[in-house]
Each structure stands twice: as structure tokens, then as C-alpha cells.
Design a protein around this motif. Structure first.
Motif, mmCIF file in Angstrom:
data_model
loop_
_atom_site.group_PDB
_atom_site.id
_atom_site.type_symbol
_atom_site.label_atom_id
_atom_site.label_comp_id
_atom_site.label_asym_id
_atom_site.label_seq_id
_atom_site.Cartn_x
_atom_site.Cartn_y
_atom_site.Cartn_z
ATOM 1 N N CYS A 75 0.663 -1.193 0.013
ATOM 2 C CA CYS A 75 0.061 -0.255 0.077
ATOM 3 C C CYS A 75 0.973 1.166 -0.161
ATOM 4 O O CYS A 75 0.623 2.212 -0.647
ATOM 5 C CB CYS A 75 -1.065 -0.058 0.936
ATOM 6 N N GLY A 78 2.169 1.673 -3.423
ATOM 7 C CA GLY A 78 1.280 2.324 -4.142
ATOM 8 C C GLY A 78 0.858 3.788 -3.852
ATOM 9 O O GLY A 78 0.689 4.511 -4.991
ATOM 10 N N ILE A 79 1.009 4.147 -2.607
ATOM 11 C CA ILE A 79 1.007 5.574 -2.308
ATOM 12 C C ILE A 79 1.914 6.539 -2.988
ATOM 13 O O ILE A 79 1.586 7.483 -3.684
ATOM 14 C CB ILE A 79 0.982 5.671 -0.750
ATOM 15 N N ARG A 81 3.717 5.540 -5.852
ATOM 16 C CA ARG A 81 3.354 5.468 -7.331
ATOM 17 C C ARG A 81 2.060 6.471 -7.653
ATOM 18 O O ARG A 81 2.278 7.178 -8.692
ATOM 19 C CB ARG A 81 2.905 4.169 -7.873
ATOM 20 N N ALA A 82 0.987 6.525 -6.917
ATOM 21 C CA ALA A 82 -0.007 7.298 -7.229
ATOM 22 C C ALA A 82 0.676 8.737 -7.064
ATOM 23 O O ALA A 82 -0.020 9.495 -7.938
ATOM 24 C CB ALA A 82 -1.271 7.237 -5.967
ATOM 25 N N GLN A 83 1.349 9.128 -6.034
ATOM 26 C CA GLN A 83 1.743 10.486 -6.094
ATOM 27 C C GLN A 83 2.559 10.835 -7.090
ATOM 28 O O GLN A 83 2.305 12.093 -7.596
ATOM 29 C CB GLN A 83 2.478 10.554 -4.697
ATOM 30 N N ARG A 84 3.557 9.905 -7.757
ATOM 31 C CA ARG A 84 4.232 10.083 -8.967
ATOM 32 C C ARG A 84 3.488 10.397 -10.126
ATOM 33 O O ARG A 84 3.592 11.458 -10.741
ATOM 34 C CB ARG A 84 5.202 8.991 -9.113
ATOM 35 N N LEU A 85 2.334 9.426 -10.185
ATOM 36 C CA LEU A 85 1.600 9.868 -11.556
ATOM 37 C C LEU A 85 0.672 11.323 -11.451
ATOM 38 O O LEU A 85 0.841 12.031 -12.331
ATOM 39 C CB LEU A 85 0.297 8.681 -11.317
ATOM 40 N N ILE A 86 0.260 11.573 -9.981
ATOM 41 C CA ILE A 86 -0.377 12.840 -9.751
ATOM 42 C C ILE A 86 0.737 14.072 -10.085
ATOM 43 O O ILE A 86 0.115 15.050 -10.808
ATOM 44 C CB ILE A 86 -0.881 13.181 -8.452
#
Length: 107
Positions: A75, A78-79, A81-86
Motif C-alpha cells: 500500500c 502504491g501511495i 506511485r499514485a503521488q508520482r502519477l499525480i
């Protein structure tokens, strides 16, 4: 002038002029070529620096998340990676907005 430009960008004058014969003055065309190479090298270093800073941010976030008890490592990754995508989506939006602004100014 060339020495001042090298000093400004933190470049090695000898490395930039290694293919040129030694002399005290560079001709205008050679100076322009050297400045272009210098700006390209500066841009490459800035990209590398930005990438390293982003890595540090991600690792710092993982350390902070990992220091709490009862956390899921998957998790946490995942956080990150999500931050990188944003962040990348924000950069794309910024570039699109900048391009539209330039197009409006030109047309």
C-alpha cells in the motif's frame, strides 16, 4: 566571455573545448557552438538533479510511512506511485497550459 558562461553554468571549459585547438580566443561560431553544448549539458544536469530530488522525496515518504506500525508495504508503494502519477499529470497540465499560452501570444 566564454569563461564567464562556463563559470555561470558550472561547466568545465577544457571538456567543452577538447576538440578545438588551444588558443586564447574562440571565434564567434565556435563560441556559439560551445554555448549550445554548455546549455545542453546544463539542461541534462538539471533533469538529472530533478530526477534525484524526486527519488529522495519518494524514499522519504516511504521511510515516513514505513516508520508507523501495522502498515502494508504494498500500500505504501502504491501511495508513492499514485503521488508520482499525480505529479506527472500536473507537469503535463502545466506544459499544455504553457503551450496554449504561447500559441495565443503568437496567433
Amino acid at each position: 566571455l566564454f569563461s564567464q558562461v562556463c563559470l555561470k553554468y558550472g561547466a568545465d571549459r577544457a571538456a567543452l573545448t577538447k576538440d578545438l585547438p588551444p588558443r586564447t580566443e574562440l571565434e564567434e561560431g565556435e563560441l556559439v557552438e560551445a554555448i549550445v553544448r554548455l546549455e545542453e549539458e546544463h539542461e541534462r544536469r538539471m533533469r538529472l538533479l530533478r530526477r534525484k530530488r524526486e527519488e529522495v522525496k519518494e524514499l522519504t515518504l516511504l521511510i515516513r510511512l514505513g516508520s508507523e506500525r501495522r502498515r502494508c508495504h504494498a500500500c505504501d508503494v502504491g501511495i508513492c506511485r499514485a503521488q508520482r502519477l499525480i505529479r506527472f499529470a500536473g507537469e503535463v497540465c502545466w506544459l499544455v497550459a504553457e503551450e496554449s499560452r504561447c500559441a495565443e501570444e503568437d496567433g
